[in-house]
Structures are given as C-alpha cells and as structure tokens.
Design a protein around this motif. Structure first.
Motif, PDB file in Angstrom:
ATOM      1  N   LEU A 120       0.823  -1.204   0.000  1.00  0.00           N
ATOM      2  CA  LEU A 120       0.000   0.000   0.000  1.00  0.00           C
ATOM      3  C   LEU A 120       0.859   1.256   0.000  1.00  0.00           C
ATOM      4  O   LEU A 120       0.492   2.268  -0.620  1.00  0.00           O
ATOM      5  CB  LEU A 120      -0.937  -0.018   1.211  1.00  0.00           C
ATOM      6  N   GLU A 121       1.986   1.196   0.665  1.00  0.00           N
ATOM      7  CA  GLU A 121       2.894   2.350   0.699  1.00  0.00           C
ATOM      8  C   GLU A 121       3.348   2.710  -0.714  1.00  0.00           C
ATOM      9  O   GLU A 121       3.509   3.890  -1.052  1.00  0.00           O
ATOM     10  CB  GLU A 121       4.092   2.039   1.583  1.00  0.00           C
ATOM     11  N   ARG A 122       3.543   1.683  -1.536  1.00  0.00           N
ATOM     12  CA  ARG A 122       3.954   1.919  -2.926  1.00  0.00           C
ATOM     13  C   ARG A 122       2.915   2.728  -3.685  1.00  0.00           C
ATOM     14  O   ARG A 122       3.243   3.470  -4.621  1.00  0.00           O
ATOM     15  CB  ARG A 122       4.185   0.575  -3.617  1.00  0.00           C
ATOM     16  N   TYR A 123       1.646   2.606  -3.281  1.00  0.00           N
ATOM     17  CA  TYR A 123       0.576   3.330  -3.951  1.00  0.00           C
ATOM     18  C   TYR A 123       0.131   4.569  -3.164  1.00  0.00           C
ATOM     19  O   TYR A 123      -0.963   5.085  -3.363  1.00  0.00           O
ATOM     20  CB  TYR A 123      -0.605   2.392  -4.203  1.00  0.00           C
ATOM     21  N   GLY A 124       1.003   5.014  -2.269  1.00  0.00           N
ATOM     22  CA  GLY A 124       0.752   6.269  -1.567  1.00  0.00           C
ATOM     23  C   GLY A 124      -0.054   6.166  -0.288  1.00  0.00           C
ATOM     24  O   GLY A 124      -0.403   7.185   0.305  1.00  0.00           O
ATOM     25  N   VAL A 125      -0.355   4.943   0.147  1.00  0.00           N
ATOM     26  CA  VAL A 125      -1.129   4.759   1.387  1.00  0.00           C
ATOM     27  C   VAL A 125      -0.153   4.566   2.540  1.00  0.00           C
ATOM     28  O   VAL A 125       0.600   3.580   2.567  1.00  0.00           O
ATOM     29  CB  VAL A 125      -2.070   3.537   1.276  1.00  0.00           C
ATOM     30  N   ASP A 159      -8.879  -6.593  10.689  1.00  0.00           N
ATOM     31  CA  ASP A 159     -10.245  -6.686  10.158  1.00  0.00           C
ATOM     32  C   ASP A 159     -10.345  -7.713   9.029  1.00  0.00           C
ATOM     33  O   ASP A 159     -11.441  -8.171   8.706  1.00  0.00           O
ATOM     34  CB  ASP A 159     -10.706  -5.325   9.624  1.00  0.00           C
ATOM     35  N   PHE A 160      -9.208  -8.059   8.428  1.00  0.00           N
ATOM     36  CA  PHE A 160      -9.214  -8.945   7.265  1.00  0.00           C
ATOM     37  C   PHE A 160      -8.690 -10.345   7.571  1.00  0.00           C
ATOM     38  O   PHE A 160      -8.583 -11.167   6.669  1.00  0.00           O
ATOM     39  CB  PHE A 160      -8.364  -8.325   6.141  1.00  0.00           C
ATOM     40  N   ILE A 161      -8.367 -10.612   8.826  1.00  0.00           N
ATOM     41  CA  ILE A 161      -7.871 -11.938   9.173  1.00  0.00           C
ATOM     42  C   ILE A 161      -8.973 -12.973   8.932  1.00  0.00           C
ATOM     43  O   ILE A 161     -10.100 -12.823   9.393  1.00  0.00           O
ATOM     44  CB  ILE A 161      -7.394 -11.978  10.639  1.00  0.00           C
ATOM     45  N   GLY A 162      -8.619 -14.004   8.184  1.00  0.00           N
ATOM     46  CA  GLY A 162      -9.593 -15.043   7.841  1.00  0.00           C
ATOM     47  C   GLY A 162     -10.244 -14.832   6.491  1.00  0.00           C
ATOM     48  O   GLY A 162     -10.966 -15.702   6.010  1.00  0.00           O
ATOM     49  N   ILE A 163      -9.988 -13.686   5.873  1.00  0.00           N
ATOM     50  CA  ILE A 163     -10.545 -13.386   4.555  1.00  0.00           C
ATOM     51  C   ILE A 163      -9.436 -13.574   3.522  1.00  0.00           C
ATOM     52  O   ILE A 163      -8.272 -13.240   3.774  1.00  0.00           O
ATOM     53  CB  ILE A 163     -11.089 -11.944   4.508  1.00  0.00           C
ATOM     54  N   GLY A 164      -9.764 -14.082   2.370  1.00  0.00           N
ATOM     55  CA  GLY A 164      -8.774 -14.343   1.338  1.00  0.00           C
ATOM     56  C   GLY A 164      -8.038 -13.094   0.883  1.00  0.00           C
ATOM     57  O   GLY A 164      -8.553 -11.969   0.984  1.00  0.00           O
ATOM     58  N   THR A 165      -6.836 -13.289   0.344  1.00  0.00           N
ATOM     59  CA  THR A 165      -6.010 -12.164  -0.089  1.00  0.00           C
ATOM     60  C   THR A 165      -6.680 -11.361  -1.187  1.00  0.00           C
ATOM     61  O   THR A 165      -6.671 -10.125  -1.171  1.00  0.00           O
ATOM     62  CB  THR A 165      -4.635 -12.667  -0.578  1.00  0.00           C
ATOM     63  N   ARG A 166      -7.271 -12.044  -2.164  1.00  0.00           N
ATOM     64  CA  ARG A 166      -7.942 -11.321  -3.251  1.00  0.00           C
ATOM     65  C   ARG A 166      -9.080 -10.466  -2.715  1.00  0.00           C
ATOM     66  O   ARG A 166      -9.205  -9.279  -3.074  1.00  0.00           O
ATOM     67  CB  ARG A 166      -8.468 -12.301  -4.307  1.00  0.00           C
ATOM     68  N   GLU A 167      -9.913 -11.067  -1.875  1.00  0.00           N
ATOM     69  CA  GLU A 167     -11.047 -10.317  -1.333  1.00  0.00           C
ATOM     70  C   GLU A 167     -10.568  -9.116  -0.521  1.00  0.00           C
ATOM     71  O   GLU A 167     -11.142  -8.026  -0.594  1.00  0.00           O
ATOM     72  CB  GLU A 167     -11.920 -11.228  -0.467  1.00  0.00           C
ATOM     73  N   THR A 168      -9.502  -9.312   0.255  1.00  0.00           N
ATOM     74  CA  THR A 168      -8.945  -8.215   1.053  1.00  0.00           C
ATOM     75  C   THR A 168      -8.477  -7.075   0.161  1.00  0.00           C
ATOM     76  O   THR A 168      -8.789  -5.897   0.403  1.00  0.00           O
ATOM     77  CB  THR A 168      -7.759  -8.720   1.898  1.00  0.00           C
ATOM     78  N   LEU A 169      -7.737  -7.417  -0.884  1.00  0.00           N
ATOM     79  CA  LEU A 169      -7.195  -6.380  -1.762  1.00  0.00           C
ATOM     80  C   LEU A 169      -8.284  -5.689  -2.565  1.00  0.00           C
ATOM     81  O   LEU A 169      -8.173  -4.486  -2.865  1.00  0.00           O
ATOM     82  CB  LEU A 169      -6.144  -6.986  -2.689  1.00  0.00           C
ATOM     83  N   GLU A 170      -9.336  -6.392  -2.902  1.00  0.00           N
ATOM     84  CA  GLU A 170     -10.451  -5.756  -3.608  1.00  0.00           C
ATOM     85  C   GLU A 170     -11.091  -4.679  -2.735  1.00  0.00           C
ATOM     86  O   GLU A 170     -11.436  -3.588  -3.221  1.00  0.00           O
ATOM     87  CB  GLU A 170     -11.483  -6.808  -4.013  1.00  0.00           C
ATOM     88  N   ILE A 171     -11.224  -4.978  -1.437  1.00  0.00           N
ATOM     89  CA  ILE A 171     -11.798  -3.999  -0.508  1.00  0.00           C
ATOM     90  C   ILE A 171     -10.864  -2.801  -0.354  1.00  0.00           C
ATOM     91  O   ILE A 171     -11.280  -1.633  -0.412  1.00  0.00           O
ATOM     92  CB  ILE A 171     -12.072  -4.657   0.856  1.00  0.00           C
ATOM     93  N   GLU A 218     -11.359   1.125  -1.140  1.00  0.00           N
ATOM     94  CA  GLU A 218     -11.291   2.027   0.013  1.00  0.00           C
ATOM     95  C   GLU A 218     -10.292   3.156  -0.194  1.00  0.00           C
ATOM     96  O   GLU A 218     -10.553   4.310   0.157  1.00  0.00           O
ATOM     97  CB  GLU A 218     -10.908   1.219   1.258  1.00  0.00           C
ATOM     98  N   TYR A 219      -9.140   2.820  -0.778  1.00  0.00           N
ATOM     99  CA  TYR A 219      -8.090   3.824  -0.954  1.00  0.00           C
ATOM    100  C   TYR A 219      -8.040   4.401  -2.373  1.00  0.00           C
ATOM    101  O   TYR A 219      -7.162   5.219  -2.680  1.00  0.00           O
ATOM    102  CB  TYR A 219      -6.733   3.226  -0.604  1.00  0.00           C
ATOM    103  N   GLY A 220      -8.960   3.988  -3.222  1.00  0.00           N
ATOM    104  CA  GLY A 220      -8.996   4.538  -4.575  1.00  0.00           C
ATOM    105  C   GLY A 220      -7.764   4.204  -5.393  1.00  0.00           C
ATOM    106  O   GLY A 220      -7.262   5.046  -6.155  1.00  0.00           O
ATOM    107  N   ILE A 221      -7.269   2.978  -5.263  1.00  0.00           N
ATOM    108  CA  ILE A 221      -6.073   2.555  -5.999  1.00  0.00           C
ATOM    109  C   ILE A 221      -6.480   2.140  -7.413  1.00  0.00           C
ATOM    110  O   ILE A 221      -7.384   1.323  -7.594  1.00  0.00           O
ATOM    111  CB  ILE A 221      -5.376   1.389  -5.274  1.00  0.00           C
ATOM    112  N   ASP A 222      -5.802   2.703  -8.423  1.00  0.00           N
ATOM    113  CA  ASP A 222      -6.174   2.452  -9.814  1.00  0.00           C
ATOM    114  C   ASP A 222      -5.579   1.158 -10.383  1.00  0.00           C
ATOM    115  O   ASP A 222      -6.010   0.689 -11.425  1.00  0.00           O
ATOM    116  CB  ASP A 222      -5.716   3.628 -10.701  1.00  0.00           C
ATOM    117  N   ALA A 223      -4.588   0.604  -9.738  1.00  0.00           N
ATOM    118  CA  ALA A 223      -3.895  -0.567 -10.275  1.00  0.00           C
ATOM    119  C   ALA A 223      -4.845  -1.763 -10.384  1.00  0.00           C
ATOM    120  O   ALA A 223      -5.741  -1.944  -9.550  1.00  0.00           O
ATOM    121  CB  ALA A 223      -2.712  -0.926  -9.386  1.00  0.00           C
ATOM    122  N   PRO A 224      -4.651  -2.610 -11.402  1.00  0.00           N
ATOM    123  CA  PRO A 224      -5.476  -3.825 -11.532  1.00  0.00           C
ATOM    124  C   PRO A 224      -5.270  -4.754 -10.338  1.00  0.00           C
ATOM    125  O   PRO A 224      -4.198  -4.784  -9.737  1.00  0.00           O
ATOM    126  CB  PRO A 224      -4.945  -4.480 -12.818  1.00  0.00           C
TER     127      PRO A 224
END
Length: 231
Positions: free
Chosen positions: A33-38, A48-60, A64-70
């Motif tokens: 996230l730091e790489r994208y300015g967060v 808050d994301f423990i137990g949730i998959g990596t993809r689902e976490t990153l989609e949220i 949330e942070y308005g990241i444009d990267a795919p």
C-alpha cells in the motif's frame, strides 16, 4: 479396514492457525500500500481482514483507498513481499506442530485449506518443515469462492476422499469457522484476535471454542476432539 465413510480427516487453516504468519501478511500489505501512496495502514486495520482471502482483502482496500492498479497487479505485489518475508521467518505454533506430528503418526488424513495463494502455502510449509506431514493443499486459486463460503473445505474433503461430515476443521477466524459450519464440518476454533471470540460464527453446533486462543490450545485436547468425532 477404515473407509471414506467411517474415517475422520483433519483440515487445517494455515495463517493464524498453524503458523503465526499474520505479522508477515501485515508487513507485506503495508509495503504494498505504501507503494501506492497509502501510509496509514495499521495493524488494527489489518486484523479486520484476518480469515478473509487475499484477493477479497485487496479488492476492498483497492476501493477504500482509490487505488487504480489492476487487482492482479496488487496480488502479485503482495505475494512477492509476503514470500520474501515468509521464507525469512515464519513461526509454527508449538502445540499445533505436536498435533500434526501425532495425527501423521497415526495415519489420520490431513489437509491445509487456506485463502492464501499456493505459492505462499508452499513457502510456509517448506520453510517450517510442515510439508513433510501436510501434502494435500487447497488454495484460494483452487476454488471459486473464498471463506466464509465452504468451497476450500469441501474441496479438501474431496481430495482426501472423506465425507465432509467426517472432517474436523481447525480455524482462527470467524469467516473460517462460518465456512466450516457451512460445509457441515466440526470445528476447533482458536481465535487469533481476542476481540472476535463473541462473533456469532464461533457459536455454531459441533464447534469447540477455545476462548483463550493459542494460549489455551493443546495438542492433547484437540486430538481427543478429533478422536471423539470418529465415534
């Protein structure tokens, strides 16, 4: 002789259950996230994301942070950071290792079912030596839906050749416990985040809740629970 209808299998969640990998996942996410300015991503937010998959976490987080990267770029970046950290050091919870070794010695079928990537699972198991005991792996890449959907656990049972009702799941997070319940499997819940112990997902039938988390977990008690499921 045991058959798939009578034998019991054990399915382990990986992160926060078998190994204390959450600090590595947090650091990987923070670096990404730091790489994208967060710069304000905290440990508390990570939990808050423990137990949730990596993809689902990153989609949220992407939204949330308005990241444009795919999302695929974000996934690749986080996995790269995580694998670097995981290979350097990952701690296995001692009582969990004892349980795995005992179940293996007695020929109990076992699997790992995780929301992590296969590369991450293999890196952790290989780096900790658990790959000598756990060879059936189901990752987020192997199923359509992540936890709290039951897909990873049902796929693990299928690969082990054991009916879901004969499986015992070990989990640390509410989404995983909910997935086990949805799969109609018994569950030993070992909460990683103390604040989640009263989550409704930890109140299902056939679930043993260890409110003290890893501090309360013992291989002996877990083994007894697994053996009781055979009856």
């Amino acid at each position: 002789m045991s058959t798939s209808r009578t034998r019991t299998a054990v399915i382990f969640d990986l992160d926060g259950t078998l190994v204390d990998s959450e600090p590595n996942y947090y650091e990987a996410g923070r670096r990404l996230l730091e790489r994208y300015g967060v710069t304000d991503f905290t440990w508390e937010r990570h939990t808050d994301f423990i137990g949730i998959g990596t993809r689902e976490t990153l989609e949220i987080l992407k939204e949330e942070y308005g990241i444009d990267a795919p999302i695929e770029e974000l996934l690749a970046g986080k996995n790269r950071h995580y694998l670097e950290l995981a290979r350097a050091a990952t701690e296995v919870f001692p009582e969990m290792r004892t349980l795995v070794e005992r179940l293996h010695a007695e020929g109990v079928p076992m699997a790992v079912a995780s929301g992590s990537s296969r590369a991450a699972i293999e890196a952790v198991l290989g780096g900790t030596g658990l790959d000598a005991y756990l060879t059936t792996l189901v990752s987020a890449e192997d199923v359509e839906r992540g936890k709290p959907a039951p897909d990873v656990f049902l796929e693990a049972a299928r690969r082990l050749g054991v009916e879901p009702a004969r499986c015992v799941v070990l989990e640390d997070a509410p989404p995983g416990a909910a997935a086990a319940t949805a799969a109609r499997m018994r569950c030993i819940a070992v909460p990683y985040v103390p604040e989640t112990v009263d989550d409704p997902a930890f109140g299902g039938a056939g679930l043993l809740l260890l409110r003290g988390g890893q501090a309360e977990f013992t291989a002996r008690a877990a083994y007894d629970f697994v053996m009781a499921a055979r009856r």
